[in-house]
Design a protein around this motif. Sequence first.
Motif, PDB file in Angstrom:
ATOM      1  N   LEU A  16      -1.851  -0.244   7.372  1.00  0.00           N
ATOM      2  CA  LEU A  16      -1.008   0.626   7.442  1.00  0.00           C
ATOM      3  C   LEU A  16      -0.426   1.454   5.637  1.00  0.00           C
ATOM      4  O   LEU A  16      -0.057   2.388   6.306  1.00  0.00           O
ATOM      5  CB  LEU A  16       0.748  -0.553   7.247  1.00  0.00           C
ATOM      6  N   ARG A  17      -0.641   0.537   5.254  1.00  0.00           N
ATOM      7  CA  ARG A  17      -1.082   1.596   3.738  1.00  0.00           C
ATOM      8  C   ARG A  17      -1.323   2.708   4.286  1.00  0.00           C
ATOM      9  O   ARG A  17      -1.529   4.422   3.747  1.00  0.00           O
ATOM     10  CB  ARG A  17      -2.049   1.220   2.797  1.00  0.00           C
ATOM     11  N   GLU A  18      -3.370   3.137   4.718  1.00  0.00           N
ATOM     12  CA  GLU A  18      -3.805   3.728   4.619  1.00  0.00           C
ATOM     13  C   GLU A  18      -3.120   5.408   6.268  1.00  0.00           C
ATOM     14  O   GLU A  18      -2.937   5.799   5.925  1.00  0.00           O
ATOM     15  CB  GLU A  18      -5.454   3.252   5.690  1.00  0.00           C
ATOM     16  N   ALA A  19      -2.304   4.350   6.682  1.00  0.00           N
ATOM     17  CA  ALA A  19      -1.887   5.318   8.225  1.00  0.00           C
ATOM     18  C   ALA A  19      -0.686   6.676   7.661  1.00  0.00           C
ATOM     19  O   ALA A  19      -0.403   7.247   7.028  1.00  0.00           O
ATOM     20  CB  ALA A  19      -0.868   4.349   9.473  1.00  0.00           C
ATOM     21  N   ILE A  20       0.001   5.373   6.433  1.00  0.00           N
ATOM     22  CA  ILE A  20       0.731   6.046   5.581  1.00  0.00           C
ATOM     23  C   ILE A  20       0.820   6.787   4.536  1.00  0.00           C
ATOM     24  O   ILE A  20       1.245   8.256   4.951  1.00  0.00           O
ATOM     25  CB  ILE A  20       2.028   5.032   5.323  1.00  0.00           C
ATOM     26  N   LYS A  21      -0.637   7.189   4.080  1.00  0.00           N
ATOM     27  CA  LYS A  21      -1.252   8.165   3.587  1.00  0.00           C
ATOM     28  C   LYS A  21      -2.111   9.008   4.696  1.00  0.00           C
ATOM     29  O   LYS A  21      -1.760  10.206   3.962  1.00  0.00           O
ATOM     30  CB  LYS A  21      -2.417   7.427   2.670  1.00  0.00           C
ATOM     31  N   GLY A  22      -1.525   8.720   5.730  1.00  0.00           N
ATOM     32  CA  GLY A  22      -2.571  10.030   6.510  1.00  0.00           C
ATOM     33  C   GLY A  22      -1.460  10.667   6.937  1.00  0.00           C
ATOM     34  O   GLY A  22      -1.873  11.689   7.028  1.00  0.00           O
ATOM     35  N   VAL A  23      -0.538   9.733   6.849  1.00  0.00           N
ATOM     36  CA  VAL A  23       1.303  11.078   7.161  1.00  0.00           C
ATOM     37  C   VAL A  23       0.854  11.875   5.922  1.00  0.00           C
ATOM     38  O   VAL A  23       1.727  13.016   6.512  1.00  0.00           O
ATOM     39  CB  VAL A  23       2.040  10.283   7.244  1.00  0.00           C
ATOM     40  N   ARG A  24       1.737  11.414   5.042  1.00  0.00           N
ATOM     41  CA  ARG A  24       1.725  11.903   3.606  1.00  0.00           C
ATOM     42  C   ARG A  24       0.247  13.259   3.405  1.00  0.00           C
ATOM     43  O   ARG A  24       0.497  14.155   2.030  1.00  0.00           O
ATOM     44  CB  ARG A  24       2.144  11.400   2.296  1.00  0.00           C
ATOM     45  N   ASN A  25      -0.893  13.598   4.057  1.00  0.00           N
ATOM     46  CA  ASN A  25      -1.736  13.645   3.436  1.00  0.00           C
ATOM     47  C   ASN A  25      -1.405  15.785   3.809  1.00  0.00           C
ATOM     48  O   ASN A  25      -1.362  15.523   4.860  1.00  0.00           O
ATOM     49  CB  ASN A  25      -2.961  13.379   4.682  1.00  0.00           C
ATOM     50  N   PRO A  26      -1.334  15.874   2.470  1.00  0.00           N
ATOM     51  CA  PRO A  26      -0.441  17.831   3.183  1.00  0.00           C
ATOM     52  C   PRO A  26      -1.546  18.795   3.643  1.00  0.00           C
ATOM     53  O   PRO A  26      -0.947  19.855   3.895  1.00  0.00           O
ATOM     54  CB  PRO A  26      -0.543  17.820   1.351  1.00  0.00           C
ATOM     55  N   VAL A  27      -2.781  18.356   3.676  1.00  0.00           N
ATOM     56  CA  VAL A  27      -3.644  19.576   4.809  1.00  0.00           C
ATOM     57  C   VAL A  27      -3.258  18.472   6.385  1.00  0.00           C
ATOM     58  O   VAL A  27      -3.312  17.791   6.144  1.00  0.00           O
ATOM     59  CB  VAL A  27      -5.091  19.184   4.337  1.00  0.00           C
ATOM     60  N   ILE A  28      -3.235  19.836   7.492  1.00  0.00           N
ATOM     61  CA  ILE A  28      -3.068  19.715   8.837  1.00  0.00           C
ATOM     62  C   ILE A  28      -4.252  20.290   9.082  1.00  0.00           C
ATOM     63  O   ILE A  28      -3.990  21.506   9.509  1.00  0.00           O
ATOM     64  CB  ILE A  28      -1.497  20.167   9.212  1.00  0.00           C
ATOM     65  N   TRP A  29      -5.259  19.534   9.570  1.00  0.00           N
ATOM     66  CA  TRP A  29      -6.457  20.234  10.466  1.00  0.00           C
ATOM     67  C   TRP A  29      -5.884  20.729  11.364  1.00  0.00           C
ATOM     68  O   TRP A  29      -5.302  20.454  11.622  1.00  0.00           O
ATOM     69  CB  TRP A  29      -7.383  19.223  10.455  1.00  0.00           C
ATOM     70  N   GLY A  30      -6.818  21.689  11.602  1.00  0.00           N
ATOM     71  CA  GLY A  30      -6.746  22.220  13.586  1.00  0.00           C
ATOM     72  C   GLY A  30      -6.583  21.608  14.816  1.00  0.00           C
ATOM     73  O   GLY A  30      -6.130  21.409  15.207  1.00  0.00           O
TER      74      GLY A  30
END
Length: 192
Positions: free
Chosen positions: A41-55
């Motif tokens: 869950l911690r890692e999934a939350i980090k993923g949501v907060r990633n400022p880069v949205i990949w193509g």
Amino acid sequence: MLAAVVGAYVALRGLSTWNRQLKGGVEYDLTRRILKCTFRLREAIKGVRNPVIWGNEMPSPRENDAQRLTKEQLRHYGTANAYQKRWDKVTDVRSDLQTELLEAEVIWGRIIHEKFDPLFKLQNELFSSVHAYVAACNPDESEQARAAYQEIMQKRRDILYDLSSEVQDEFSQDISRAIETIELFLQPHLRK
């Protein structure tokens, strides 16, 4: 007769020890699964907060639909779907964690939910921020609605992006503290 009494006593002690070991094994396994889900869950939350949205996170609408959309609508479509994919990972992990917590409640009681409440409140705070951001960027919303969502975002702390490198931002620190509380509660069950 004395031998029978001693034999019965030894047998009862053996059963008692076996029962404790079995319970300890069940608690150990459950604790390990709960911690694993918590870290996911911690890692999934980090993923949501990633400022880069990949193509590859930003799907395009079907060709017929894409032709009818403006450039701003296409950008919003991609952004909204990227955040939805990211949030789906959080939802999946949370669902797994809820299942484990139901089993933990059977063993340890409601206290397990109390230990997870701060983490879940942080998750809800992030969801609310993501929702407000996506709605504020939606070109199909009225100007009034977009302005209202912007105002909501300005009144809250800025947690949408994790821009920290070496030092965690405030939201990440809050997540770490919530997980640390959970770990401290569960640690004794790992030693059994």
